[in-house]
Design an enzyme around this catalytic site. Sequence first.
Site, PDB file in Angstrom:
ATOM      1  N   CYS A 196       0.866  -1.182   0.000  1.00 45.89           N
ATOM      2  CA  CYS A 196       0.000   0.000   0.000  1.00 45.89           C
ATOM      3  C   CYS A 196       0.903   1.232   0.000  1.00 45.89           C
ATOM      4  O   CYS A 196       1.932   1.253   0.685  1.00 45.89           O
ATOM      5  CB  CYS A 196      -0.924  -0.006   1.225  1.00 45.89           C
ATOM      6  N   GLU A 206       1.697  -4.261  -5.437  1.00 41.27           N
ATOM      7  CA  GLU A 206       0.568  -5.170  -5.304  1.00 41.27           C
ATOM      8  C   GLU A 206      -0.675  -4.563  -5.936  1.00 41.27           C
ATOM      9  O   GLU A 206      -0.933  -3.370  -5.804  1.00 41.27           O
ATOM     10  CB  GLU A 206       0.320  -5.459  -3.815  1.00 41.27           C
TER      11      GLU A 206
END
Length: 586
Positions: free
Chosen positions: A450, A484
């Site tokens: 993140c 990701e």
Amino acid sequence: YSAERRRIRTAGSSSDGTADSDDSAEPEKADSGSHSDPTVRSSARLTRTSLRLSQSSHGKIPPEGGRSTHISKYHSSQSRNAPPDVKQVAERDESPPRTPTGNAPSSESDIDISSPNASHDEGAAKDQKDSGSDPSHRPKRRRFHESYNFNMKCPTPGCNSLGHLTGKHERHFSISGCPLYHNLSADECKVKATERDKQEEERNQSQNEDNRHATRHQAPTARQVRYKEKVQEMRKRRDVGLTKEQKEKYMEHRQTHGTSREPLLENITSEYDLELFRKAQARASEDLEKLRMQGQITEGSNMIKTIVFGRFELDTWYHSPYPEEYARLGRLYVCEFCLKYMKSQTILRRHMAKCVWKHPPGDEVYRKGAISVFEVDGKKNKIYCQNLCLLAKLFLDHKTLYYDVEPFLFYVMTEADNTGCHLVGYFSKVIVSQSTSCILNSFLNYNVSCILTMPQYMRQGYGKMLIDFSYLLSKVEEKVGSPERPLSDLGLISYRSYWKEVLLRYMYNFQGKEISIKEISQETAVNPVDIVSTLQSLQMLKYWKGKHLVLKRQDLIDEWKAKETKRGTNKTIDPGSLKWTPPKGT
């Protein structure tokens, strides 16, 4: 009057002997029926209907020889000879009974005894009578704009809530759909919506024609080339600066309306870019309207609208799962050092007077000038990392983990001054155990889980610094990394821009004749899949005679070099300033 009407009734019913029992009680009620409650006549008519239906079930009255035949004979034989007042009374008596509101009853309470398909059961007629008197069984009227609550109104001062920015709705209740806030009228929004629909239709038609003749690796079509040249020409024609009159007009608009209106945007950028921005606004407003119509966005819901963070007051973008007693306040007060959240300004002021934190917990692994990066372990500093995730969710749509922070390492970037180290942004990555390391090293070797740049530091180069720092750690670990998925919209834009700069810098410094994607990946620590997708978007990857060729486009390289020289090297990561060793288990 009653005797004369009785004679007419007797003459009219002499053709049918069974009608006497039905009409015997009618003369006594005829004179008083005109002055009595209409519901009495309705119930009397239903009673006579029930009796006639029961008689017809025993074969006394033919299906087609009921009251309709009797009425037609009466009108044909007696209407010519009866006085005018008697004809009016008879016609009024034969009209459908009125409801207490003065309207004809609904179709559920009307009984057509002349129909051959009518029910021959007295119980069915009674049920129909009950259903006609019960409001719950009546057909519901369709309410106008069921989804709209007319008690709500647009928060823009002076707006009457009419019109919509998309031009497709008659009303609006938020700033995002307010034409007045965007310095437009409702009619102008409708005209722009028509133009957008027409352009979209033409674009879809041209794309269908291009796809019909497309191959796997086709060069840009002539239409696409002309469109690109047109856009470049429009961007070149835009004014470099504002005139004195325009500046005065903009200042007057801002002083008059303040933050209650959108600033004037004309001549700030090219007409093409301004039109793209208007289209994006309309599309976002339409998406919000759809969510509101579906009930996913409701007025007055428990959502934090603003947060006070240091010397900034930030508008939030998304919902974050703060405790309910904090979320329903609408405004949250957050300490910019320890990230503790509070309910009021007074509590925040008292907290700041005794808060001893001036920088994030953990180890400082990078420092150059005022920029520092701290490595925070989610297992050792659980409360701080949870508060950081809750804060980040206010500005990220795809973030799903808030409290399970123990498997993550957080790299927090700060900017220091005489009051402390202020939060700029952060990214997190998973602490991979030895058992799963071999699996992730193949392809899914994520170096970022993140990533967030605080809104007050956006568009200043800090996002690329965070991305560059994550790839610097991958180089130290001698790995190839990738973020990701899924990425947020702003995150995807930032990563694509970073990959483009990395490839153009590599091409600028490359002096050989043959280039390998594997070599680029090993030197830059960028995943080969990301490299291929970036080369395709830059139209630098071609397929020729069974081989893939990487083209060195000098025009893109020169354009990047000019921007790099103009921007300078203030917002770059220096590998020599990194003091870090990979944690055990990674």
